[in-house]
Design a protein around this motif. Structure first.
Motif, PDB file in Angstrom:
ATOM      1  N   ARG A   1      -3.604   0.618  -2.895  1.00 36.66           N
ATOM      2  CA  ARG A   1      -3.039  -0.732  -2.863  1.00 36.66           C
ATOM      3  C   ARG A   1      -2.510  -1.093  -4.242  1.00 36.66           C
ATOM      4  O   ARG A   1      -3.245  -0.995  -5.232  1.00 36.66           O
TER       5      ARG A   1
ATOM      6  N   TYR B   1       1.819   5.523  -0.933  1.00 36.20           N
ATOM      7  CA  TYR B   1       1.343   6.906  -0.777  1.00 36.20           C
ATOM      8  C   TYR B   1       2.398   7.821  -1.388  1.00 36.20           C
ATOM      9  O   TYR B   1       3.590   7.683  -1.092  1.00 36.20           O
TER      10      TYR B   1
ATOM     11  N   TRP C   1       5.266   3.532   2.209  1.00 36.60           N
ATOM     12  CA  TRP C   1       4.756   2.180   1.970  1.00 36.60           C
ATOM     13  C   TRP C   1       4.452   1.472   3.286  1.00 36.60           C
ATOM     14  O   TRP C   1       5.151   1.666   4.281  1.00 36.60           O
TER      15      TRP C   1
ATOM     16  N   TRP D   1      -3.692   6.798   0.110  1.00 35.68           N
ATOM     17  CA  TRP D   1      -3.140   5.452   0.140  1.00 35.68           C
ATOM     18  C   TRP D   1      -3.804   4.608  -0.935  1.00 35.68           C
ATOM     19  O   TRP D   1      -5.023   4.632  -1.082  1.00 35.68           O
TER      20      TRP D   1
ATOM     21  N   THR E   1       0.864  -1.181   0.000  1.00 32.24           N
ATOM     22  CA  THR E   1       0.000   0.000   0.000  1.00 32.24           C
ATOM     23  C   THR E   1       0.893   1.221   0.000  1.00 32.24           C
ATOM     24  O   THR E   1       1.717   1.402   0.904  1.00 32.24           O
TER      25      THR E   1
ATOM     26  N   ASP F   1      -5.805  -0.797  -6.227  1.00 34.12           N
ATOM     27  CA  ASP F   1      -7.007  -0.950  -5.407  1.00 34.12           C
ATOM     28  C   ASP F   1      -7.877  -2.101  -5.901  1.00 34.12           C
ATOM     29  O   ASP F   1      -9.107  -2.008  -5.940  1.00 34.12           O
TER      30      ASP F   1
END
Length: 222
Positions: free
Chosen positions: A160, A110, A213, A158, A108, A177
């Protein structure tokens, strides 16, 4: 006197609702990217940090036990004095280099706003190139190298990320995601491994680049 029986439109609405509910019940749920895969065991030793050789790693990396935060400056030195590559603060996943099978990276990520001109994840190892897949960030969007858009608007959220590499089929699939966003051919090569973080690219990098992460894992399919 009004009739006590349901009106025709009320009955029709009931039929439509019943059909919709039956269709929804019979529709299979969307498959997860990790279905059929098994996560490998990872420890601290599997996360090898690469950063500018002339500074302390704490000036480019932090880990609070959950989130790994990596940043780099466009004028940083390479990760070794001998290297001619661009500045990076990346984690090279070790212990699970592969040359066959089906492997998957999951994490995940960012990316804070303002970061651009940087690779945040790669599958290392190619035939005529160093990598078989790189995911770049340009102006808030995620790209396959600088060639194909993968996902828009990734800043300050965030997301995935799942990257599946089927070596025998020479195919890579990227999910964001849980949704498939890219499917491309591989680039050959005899050995591969995963990397993530920030690696400066040639197209308009900002002075400071960062990615964060959590929940990073490696999975494979027998």
């Amino acid at each position: 006197m009004a009739s006590s029986s349901p009106s025709w439109w009320g009955a029709a609405a009931c039929v439509v609702l019943a059909v919709a509910m039956a269709a929804a019940a019979s529709s299979p749920a969307a498959a997860e990217p990790t279905d059929g895969f098994t996560a490998v065991r990872l420890g601290d030793g599997n996360f090898k940090l690469q950063w500018s050789y002339d500074v302390k790693n704490s000036s480019r990396y932090s880990f609070d036990g959950t989130v790994r935060r990596l940043w780099v400056f466009s004028n940083d030195k390479p990760h070794t004095p001998q290297s001619k590559t661009n500045p990076r603060t990346e984690i090279r996943m070790t212990g699970y280099d592969y040359s066959s099978g089906v492997w998957q990276f999951e994490g995940t990520g960012y990316v804070p706003s303002g970061t651009t001109g940087v690779s945040i994840m790669q599958v290392f190892g190619g035939g005529q190139t160093a990598t078989t897949l790189m995911l770049h960030v340009y102006d808030g969007d995620l790209w396959y190298y600088h060639q194909q858009l993968v996902e828009t608007n990734i800043y300050d959220r965030w997301f995935r990320l799942n990257v599946v590499h089927d070596v025998a089929a020479s195919q890579l699939t990227v999910f964001v995601d849980g949704r498939e966003r890219l499917r491309v051919a591989g680039k050959g090569g005899d050995s591969h491994y995963f990397k993530f973080g920030v690696y400066t690219q040639m197209i308009n990098p900002t002075r400071r680049m960062e990615s964060r992460w959590r929940g990073v894992s490696i999975l494979n399919k027998n």
